[in-house]
Write an enzyme that holds these catalytic residues in place. Structure first.
Site, PDB file in Angstrom:
ATOM      1  N   HIS A  24      13.302  -1.756  -1.927  1.00 38.50           N
ATOM      2  CA  HIS A  24      12.373  -1.132  -2.882  1.00 38.50           C
ATOM      3  C   HIS A  24      13.050  -1.011  -4.243  1.00 38.50           C
ATOM      4  O   HIS A  24      13.162   0.096  -4.790  1.00 38.50           O
ATOM      5  CB  HIS A  24      11.945   0.272  -2.433  1.00 38.50           C
ATOM      6  CG  HIS A  24      10.905   0.284  -1.368  1.00 38.50           C
ATOM      7  ND1 HIS A  24      10.648   1.398  -0.623  1.00 38.50           N
ATOM      8  CD2 HIS A  24      10.044  -0.649  -0.949  1.00 38.50           C
ATOM      9  CE1 HIS A  24       9.675   1.138   0.233  1.00 38.50           C
ATOM     10  NE2 HIS A  24       9.284  -0.103   0.050  1.00 38.50           N
ATOM     11  N   HIS A  80      -0.403  -5.747   5.431  1.00 38.65           N
ATOM     12  CA  HIS A  80       0.154  -5.026   4.270  1.00 38.65           C
ATOM     13  C   HIS A  80       0.504  -6.030   3.178  1.00 38.65           C
ATOM     14  O   HIS A  80       1.058  -7.094   3.459  1.00 38.65           O
ATOM     15  CB  HIS A  80       1.393  -4.268   4.740  1.00 38.65           C
ATOM     16  CG  HIS A  80       2.065  -3.410   3.736  1.00 38.65           C
ATOM     17  ND1 HIS A  80       1.434  -2.868   2.631  1.00 38.65           N
ATOM     18  CD2 HIS A  80       3.367  -2.972   3.671  1.00 38.65           C
ATOM     19  CE1 HIS A  80       2.312  -2.149   1.941  1.00 38.65           C
ATOM     20  NE2 HIS A  80       3.483  -2.204   2.548  1.00 38.65           N
ATOM     21  N   GLU A  82       2.665  -5.559   0.602  1.00 43.80           N
ATOM     22  CA  GLU A  82       3.997  -5.501  -0.010  1.00 43.80           C
ATOM     23  C   GLU A  82       4.788  -6.765   0.327  1.00 43.80           C
ATOM     24  O   GLU A  82       4.712  -7.309   1.429  1.00 43.80           O
ATOM     25  CB  GLU A  82       4.750  -4.242   0.446  1.00 43.80           C
ATOM     26  CG  GLU A  82       5.920  -3.939  -0.472  1.00 43.80           C
ATOM     27  CD  GLU A  82       6.456  -2.511  -0.333  1.00 43.80           C
ATOM     28  OE1 GLU A  82       6.053  -1.792   0.603  1.00 43.80           O
ATOM     29  OE2 GLU A  82       7.299  -2.122  -1.171  1.00 43.80           O
ATOM     30  N   ASP A  84       7.678  -7.751   1.080  1.00 38.21           N
ATOM     31  CA  ASP A  84       8.571  -7.992   2.220  1.00 38.21           C
ATOM     32  C   ASP A  84       7.802  -8.467   3.453  1.00 38.21           C
ATOM     33  O   ASP A  84       8.399  -8.975   4.400  1.00 38.21           O
ATOM     34  CB  ASP A  84       9.429  -6.756   2.547  1.00 38.21           C
ATOM     35  CG  ASP A  84       8.640  -5.480   2.694  1.00 38.21           C
ATOM     36  OD1 ASP A  84       7.600  -5.327   2.035  1.00 38.21           O
ATOM     37  OD2 ASP A  84       9.067  -4.610   3.478  1.00 38.21           O
ATOM     38  N   HIS A 146       1.850   2.769   4.121  1.00 35.93           N
ATOM     39  CA  HIS A 146       2.101   3.654   3.009  1.00 35.93           C
ATOM     40  C   HIS A 146       1.526   3.161   1.675  1.00 35.93           C
ATOM     41  O   HIS A 146       1.799   3.759   0.640  1.00 35.93           O
ATOM     42  CB  HIS A 146       3.621   3.883   2.870  1.00 35.93           C
ATOM     43  CG  HIS A 146       4.377   2.646   2.463  1.00 35.93           C
ATOM     44  ND1 HIS A 146       5.247   2.636   1.396  1.00 35.93           N
ATOM     45  CD2 HIS A 146       4.378   1.394   2.931  1.00 35.93           C
ATOM     46  CE1 HIS A 146       5.766   1.434   1.249  1.00 35.93           C
ATOM     47  NE2 HIS A 146       5.255   0.677   2.180  1.00 35.93           N
ATOM     48  N   ASP A 165       4.495  -1.207   8.612  1.00 38.88           N
ATOM     49  CA  ASP A 165       5.637  -0.370   8.225  1.00 38.88           C
ATOM     50  C   ASP A 165       5.806   0.884   9.088  1.00 38.88           C
ATOM     51  O   ASP A 165       6.934   1.373   9.254  1.00 38.88           O
ATOM     52  CB  ASP A 165       5.490   0.076   6.769  1.00 38.88           C
ATOM     53  CG  ASP A 165       5.979  -0.982   5.787  1.00 38.88           C
ATOM     54  OD1 ASP A 165       6.904  -1.727   6.133  1.00 38.88           O
ATOM     55  OD2 ASP A 165       5.432  -1.043   4.679  1.00 38.88           O
ATOM     56  N   TYR A 193      14.186   6.226   7.229  1.00 42.02           N
ATOM     57  CA  TYR A 193      12.975   5.487   6.862  1.00 42.02           C
ATOM     58  C   TYR A 193      11.816   6.453   6.601  1.00 42.02           C
ATOM     59  O   TYR A 193      11.124   6.370   5.589  1.00 42.02           O
ATOM     60  CB  TYR A 193      12.650   4.559   8.030  1.00 42.02           C
ATOM     61  CG  TYR A 193      11.582   3.524   7.818  1.00 42.02           C
ATOM     62  CD1 TYR A 193      11.936   2.224   7.449  1.00 42.02           C
ATOM     63  CD2 TYR A 193      10.247   3.806   8.044  1.00 42.02           C
ATOM     64  CE1 TYR A 193      10.964   1.253   7.301  1.00 42.02           C
ATOM     65  CE2 TYR A 193       9.281   2.839   7.897  1.00 42.02           C
ATOM     66  CZ  TYR A 193       9.646   1.565   7.529  1.00 42.02           C
ATOM     67  OH  TYR A 193       8.677   0.595   7.390  1.00 42.02           O
ATOM     68  N   HIS A 226       9.534  -3.622  10.676  1.00 43.59           N
ATOM     69  CA  HIS A 226      10.975  -3.555  10.401  1.00 43.59           C
ATOM     70  C   HIS A 226      11.683  -2.994  11.631  1.00 43.59           C
ATOM     71  O   HIS A 226      11.198  -2.038  12.252  1.00 43.59           O
ATOM     72  CB  HIS A 226      11.288  -2.606   9.240  1.00 43.59           C
ATOM     73  CG  HIS A 226      10.757  -3.051   7.914  1.00 43.59           C
ATOM     74  ND1 HIS A 226      11.243  -4.140   7.240  1.00 43.59           N
ATOM     75  CD2 HIS A 226       9.784  -2.537   7.142  1.00 43.59           C
ATOM     76  CE1 HIS A 226      10.590  -4.277   6.091  1.00 43.59           C
ATOM     77  NE2 HIS A 226       9.687  -3.324   6.016  1.00 43.59           N
TER      78      HIS A 226
HETATM   79 FE1  FEO Z   1       5.646  -1.411   2.588  1.00 46.05          FE
HETATM   80 FE2  FEO Z   1       7.969  -3.004   4.542  1.00 46.05          FE
HETATM   81  O1  FEO Z   1       6.798  -2.800   3.119  1.00 46.05           O
END
Ligand code: FEO
Length: 398
Positions: A24, A80, A82, A84, A146, A165, A193, A226
């Site tokens: 991030h 998601h 994002e 990643d 999130h 996530d 996390y 993750h």
């Molecule tokens: Fe909200 Fe693992 O990205």
């Protein structure tokens, strides 16, 4: 990460990022690296659930190719936006341009704003189903867990939840399951996390957990995006999230400070001694040399926070200011706090710290403690009492 069959015809095809140390941007340190998990379901319709960070596109594609030619993919579930999890999407879509992407309305908007791809996108809502053949996928929107686009995907035939996530950990490991890894490292990373990413979202998380419980869906496996997969007692991580989101804490105090010439540091150490005297658990951090991600993790289960700074030009020192600015948005509930610090001719730091704590909605359990120049014997005695009194407030039920 090598390809692993996690269930009949369902493969883990994601990658391990062993070397990432900042996540991030630089808001989160990942001392144990991370993984970007993606799942491939082989059925009448072949489905990829999420992709990986863009730098690992070719590794993801090689992993998929070990199971099936990429051009055979019919659906890509984008839980998601994002990067990643979506970064490899453009490369995957080049190889299967006719595949349909499924995600929320916000996901459609976000993916377009990231990649400007001319892709076939189907918007899905909570309760929508996608028949793959023997298996079905059902979708559950999870806005602000999130990001606004976030979504969970559930496969009822396998009792498999892929919540992206949620329930993840930044933990690089060749093992794929939570029961195969060091449990201290696992829970340390799960707490880090939650604390650093999800803490401000506790109310949303509790509501979502309640919503999922009411659906009464059986859960055999929780496969996040993750870290490792929860297969033995997957509810253990759900229960831990419930506890964190309910702001359950321990009789523990975190003290963090920044000191110019050692006066504030002396105060900090005496305050810690006072807290210890009352038998509470304590963690002390000199904030400049500390890992912010670790400090936040320690705060997650602490009932009390004490922050200290020397005064410089009527301000608190900049590293503590940066840290408090970072945690201000967490708005931690059911905690108490206090401030302390040294000054030369005009104070300011303690008042500033208290103002931020008030803004964050953290109750002040004591009037701030200030010492002029270097603390003498009486000042140090006052610091000790300050620590004891603060601990007594916590022991008294706060
Ligand atoms: Fe909200 Fe693992 O990205």
């Amino acid at each position: 990460m090598s390809v692993l069959k996690i269930l009949p015809d369902i493969y883990s095809v994601g990658v391990v990022d062993w070397n990432v140390r900042n996540f991030h941007g630089h808001t989160y340190t990942t001392k144990r690296g991370t993984t970007y998990n993606a799942y491939l379901i082989i059925d009448e319709k072949i489905t990829l659930v999420d992709t990986v960070y863009g730098a690992f596109s070719s590794e993801l594609i090689e992993n998929i190719q070990q199971v099936v030619p990429v051009n055979k993919i019919d659906y890509v579930i984008a839980n998601h936006v994002e990067t990643d999890h979506s970064g490899a999407l453009p490369e995957v879509m080049k190889l299967c341009p006719k595949a349909k992407i499924l995600g929320t309305e916000k996901c459609k908007e976000g993916l377009y704003r990231y990649y400007y791809g001319d892709w076939d996108f189907q918007v899905v809502k909570t309760g929508d189903k996608l028949k793959l053949g023997k298996r079905t996928l059902t979708f559950l929107e999870a806005p602000m867990i999130h990001w606004p686009d976030s979504m969970f995907t559930y496969c009822p035939e396998e009792e498999l939840l892929m919540p992206n996530d949620a329930f993840g950990q930044h933990l690089a490991t060749k093992e794929r399951f939570a029961d195969e890894v060091d449990q201290c490292a696992l829970w340390d990373e799960a707490a880090k996390y939650y604390g650093n990413i999800l803490w401000p979202l506790g109310a949303v998380i509790l509501k979502k957990i309640e919503e999922v419980k009411k659906l009464n869906i059986p859960l055999k496996i929780i496969a996040p995006s993750h870290g490792v997969i929860w297969r033995k007692d997957p509810l253990q991580i759900v229960n831990r999230y419930t506890s964190w989101a309910q702001n359950e804490t321990l009789p523990k105090v975190v003290v963090a400070y920044e000191s110019m010439w050692g006066a504030t540091e002396k105060m900090a150490r005496k305050i810690v001694a006072g807290v210890e005297e009352e038998g509470l658990s304590i963690k002390l951090f000199e904030i400049t040399g500390s890992d912010r991600t670790e400090v936040v993790k320690e705060m997650l289960d602490a009932r009390g926070f004490i922050f200290g700074s020397s005064t410089h030009d009527n301000n608190m020192l900049p590293n503590l200011a940066g840290f408090l600015d970072f945690i201000r948005g967490f708005k931690p509930r059911n905690r108490v706090s206090a401030a302390f610090g040294s000054y030369g001719w005009a104070g300011g730091a303690v008042r500033q710290i208290e103002n931020i704590l008030k803004e964050a909605g953290i109750e002040l359990a004591a009037t701030g403690l200030e010492v002029k120049y270097m603390p003498d014997k009486n000042d140090l005695e006052a610091c000790f009492k300050f620590g004891r009194n603060f601990a007594a407030v916590i022991k008294g039920g706060k």
